[in-house]
Design an enzyme around this catalytic site. Structure first.
Site, PDB file in Angstrom:
ATOM      1  N   VAL A  59     -25.657   2.243 -30.081  1.00 27.55           N
ATOM      2  CA  VAL A  59     -26.315   1.161 -30.863  1.00 27.55           C
ATOM      3  C   VAL A  59     -25.125   1.651 -31.513  1.00 27.55           C
ATOM      4  CG1 VAL A  59     -27.793   1.265 -33.298  1.00 27.55           C
ATOM      5  CG2 VAL A  59     -28.574   1.153 -30.835  1.00 27.55           C
ATOM      6  N   ALA A 104     -22.444   5.012 -35.014  1.00 27.17           N
ATOM      7  CA  ALA A 104     -23.533   4.749 -34.086  1.00 27.17           C
ATOM      8  C   ALA A 104     -23.592   5.672 -33.265  1.00 27.17           C
ATOM      9  CB  ALA A 104     -22.090   4.959 -32.773  1.00 27.17           C
ATOM     10  N   LYS A 105     -24.432   5.918 -31.903  1.00 24.10           N
ATOM     11  CA  LYS A 105     -25.815   6.658 -31.408  1.00 24.10           C
ATOM     12  C   LYS A 105     -25.504   6.295 -30.095  1.00 24.10           C
ATOM     13  CE  LYS A 105     -26.799  10.924 -32.487  1.00 24.10           C
ATOM     14  NZ  LYS A 105     -26.439  12.156 -32.900  1.00 24.10           N
ATOM     15  N   GLY A 106     -25.962   6.993 -29.158  1.00 23.55           N
ATOM     16  CA  GLY A 106     -26.010   6.714 -27.868  1.00 23.55           C
ATOM     17  C   GLY A 106     -27.217   7.657 -26.955  1.00 23.55           C
ATOM     18  N   ASP A 145     -24.523  15.602 -28.405  1.00 24.55           N
ATOM     19  CA  ASP A 145     -26.116  15.588 -29.185  1.00 24.55           C
ATOM     20  C   ASP A 145     -26.931  16.055 -28.207  1.00 24.55           C
ATOM     21  OD1 ASP A 145     -27.127  14.534 -31.782  1.00 24.55           O
ATOM     22  OD2 ASP A 145     -28.706  13.601 -30.330  1.00 24.55           O
TER      23      ASP A 145
END
Ligand code: NAD
Length: 424
Positions: A59, A104-106, A145
């Site tokens: 995202v 953002a993050k995935g 992460d």
């Protein structure tokens, strides 16, 4: 109101702060929604010859202030909603500490413990294969992460190079030193949490020396936060992880705890012993009578159900989203100061930013240099948040979001008026 999702919490805080700012409705809608959401299916050839598929997400929440930035998580709980919430948190985190990134993050929905190293590598390379056009040093910069580390980042930078993206160290952060990682990245988040805690104690007129601290979670964030608070003279009287919770009135020698966890404890506190120590129920760590509580394990730990029992004077959020929205008001009613996640745990992304800057300049800074810059940036951010809260008469969380949102809104509005194609 236990069971509130992280997205509910992040959205509620955003709405509250945006209302207090009287944000233009168009700008509010623009910056409150993710710019782009990607969901992919990744095929992986398994060691046993079979084919498995995994769902992966990225995202890209905001690029208003700079390239998208955020980690990649491997966990069975990963879904689009969780990634969306974490991506928004990254936008506000980068803005509140004033580094030139969006958010953002995935993530990939998988159980990394059930995969071999070769399968994990193929899964990671498959994810990059699906996402690659959207990654890049000036576009979107991934990082580690939950359950991803330096090794995974090495595969990502290699896969991008293999795919013709040219050798570009700056396209990923959290790399090993030998591939252009930064000194101090491992301890960065915990160091920032300790800086935020010490800052809060001083702002409340409390000498840090001898102050009692409880830390929930003894992983990458909690263990370093405990170490730096111990070094500053605080008494770390309680620590916990997924295996147990330990209490010692005279305080723990944090280096011995770390030695146990990285040695005989095989990653866990369980089995640690010292004189004067006792085991307590794991949930009790949140309600101990201490000066500082550092939740550094999971989201949604302090809820409307247990907030009334919290006795700490200050909560410093090492984890992302450990306090549900409904709990905040209860804590405030009890006079408990909460230093919010987007400030308290920003040290990791700050040193990721330093890594990117070093990569772009082909430099490698010393540990002292990194730590001095980190301390200065964290202290400045904490000062700004505390000053905003005092001026606006609001909580530190609302103040942090107000600062972050106003910075993102200013950038978005400026870009919107100057880039007609974005207007459609
Ligand atoms: P980690 O996996 O290294 O450590 C997590 C710790 O929490 C472990 O000690 C684990 O045993 C413990 N834990 C798990 N369930 C628990 C439970 N029910 N009760 C008590 N302890 C429990 O993860 P981490 O990198 O330290 O991340 C912790 C939190 O900090 C997460 O919310 C993460 O998103 C956030 N965070 C991490 C970073 C970073 O740089 N690592 C940066 C910002 C935010």
């Amino acid at each position: 109101m236990a069971g509130t999702s992280l997205l509910d919490t992040v959205t509620s805080v955003f709405e509250q702060a945006a209302s207090k700012l009287n944000l233009d409705p168009g700008v509010r809608a623009l910056i409150g929604s993710p710019e782009r959401e990607i969901a992919v299916t990744i095929p992986v050839a398994m060691d046993d010859g079979g084919l498995a598929t995994f769902r992966g997400y990225r995202v890209q929440h905001s690029s208003a202030r700079g390239p998208y930035k955020g980690g990649i998580r491997y966990d069975t709980g990963v879904d689009l909603e969780e990634v969306r919430a974490l991506a928004a948190l990254m936008t506000w985190k980068c803005a509140v500490v004033d580094i030139p990134y969006g958010g953002a993050k995935g993530g990939i929905c998988c159980d990394p413990k059930a995969l071999s190293k070769r399968e994990l590598e193929r899964l990671t390379r498959g994810y990059v294969n699906m996402m690659d056009p959207l990654f890049g040093p000036q576009v979107d910069i991934p990082a580690p992460d939950v359950n991803t580390d330096e090794t995974v980042m090495s595969w990502i930078v290699d896969e991008r190079s293999e795919r013709g993206a040219l050798w570009s160290r700056a396209s990923v952060t959290g790399k090993p030193l030998v591939l252009g990682g930064s000194r101090g990245r491992r301890e960065a988040t915990g160091r920032g949490v300790a800086t935020a805690a010490l800052h809060a104690l001083r702002r409340l007129g409390m000498d840090p020396v001898g102050r009692t601290v409880a830390v929930q979670g003894f992983g990458k964030v909690g263990s370093w936060a405990a170490k730096f608070l111990h070094d500053a003279g605080c008494k770390v009287v309680a620590v916990s992880d997924v295996s147990c919770a330990l209490f010692r009135e005279e305080g723990f020698d944090v280096s011995l705890l770390t030695e146990h966890v990285s040695g005989a404890g095989a990653g866990l506190l369980q089995g640690y012993e010292c004189e004067g120590m006792c085991e307590i129920p794991r949930a009790d760590i949140l309600t101990l009578d201490v000066d500082v509580l550092v939740p550094a394990a999971l989201e949604g730990q302090i809820t409307a159900d247990n907030a009334g029992a919290v006795k700490a004077r200050i909560i410093v959020e090492g984890a992302n989203g450990p306090t549900e929205f409904a709990a905040d008001e209860i804590l405030a009613g009890h006079g408990i100061t909460v230093v919010p996640d987007i400030v308290a745990n920003a040290g990791g992304v700050v040193v990721s930013y330093f890594e990117w800057v070093q990569n772009l300049q082909c430099l490698q800074w010393s540990m002292d240099d990194v730590m001095a810059r980190l301390d200065a940036l964290m202290t400045k951010a904490c000062d700004e948040v505390w000053n905003t809260a005092a001026r606006e008469g609001c909580s530190l969380r609302t103040a942090a979001y107000m600062l972050a949102i106003s910075r993102v809104a200013e950038a978005a509005a400026a870009r919107f008026s100057s880039i007609p194609r974005r207007g459609g």
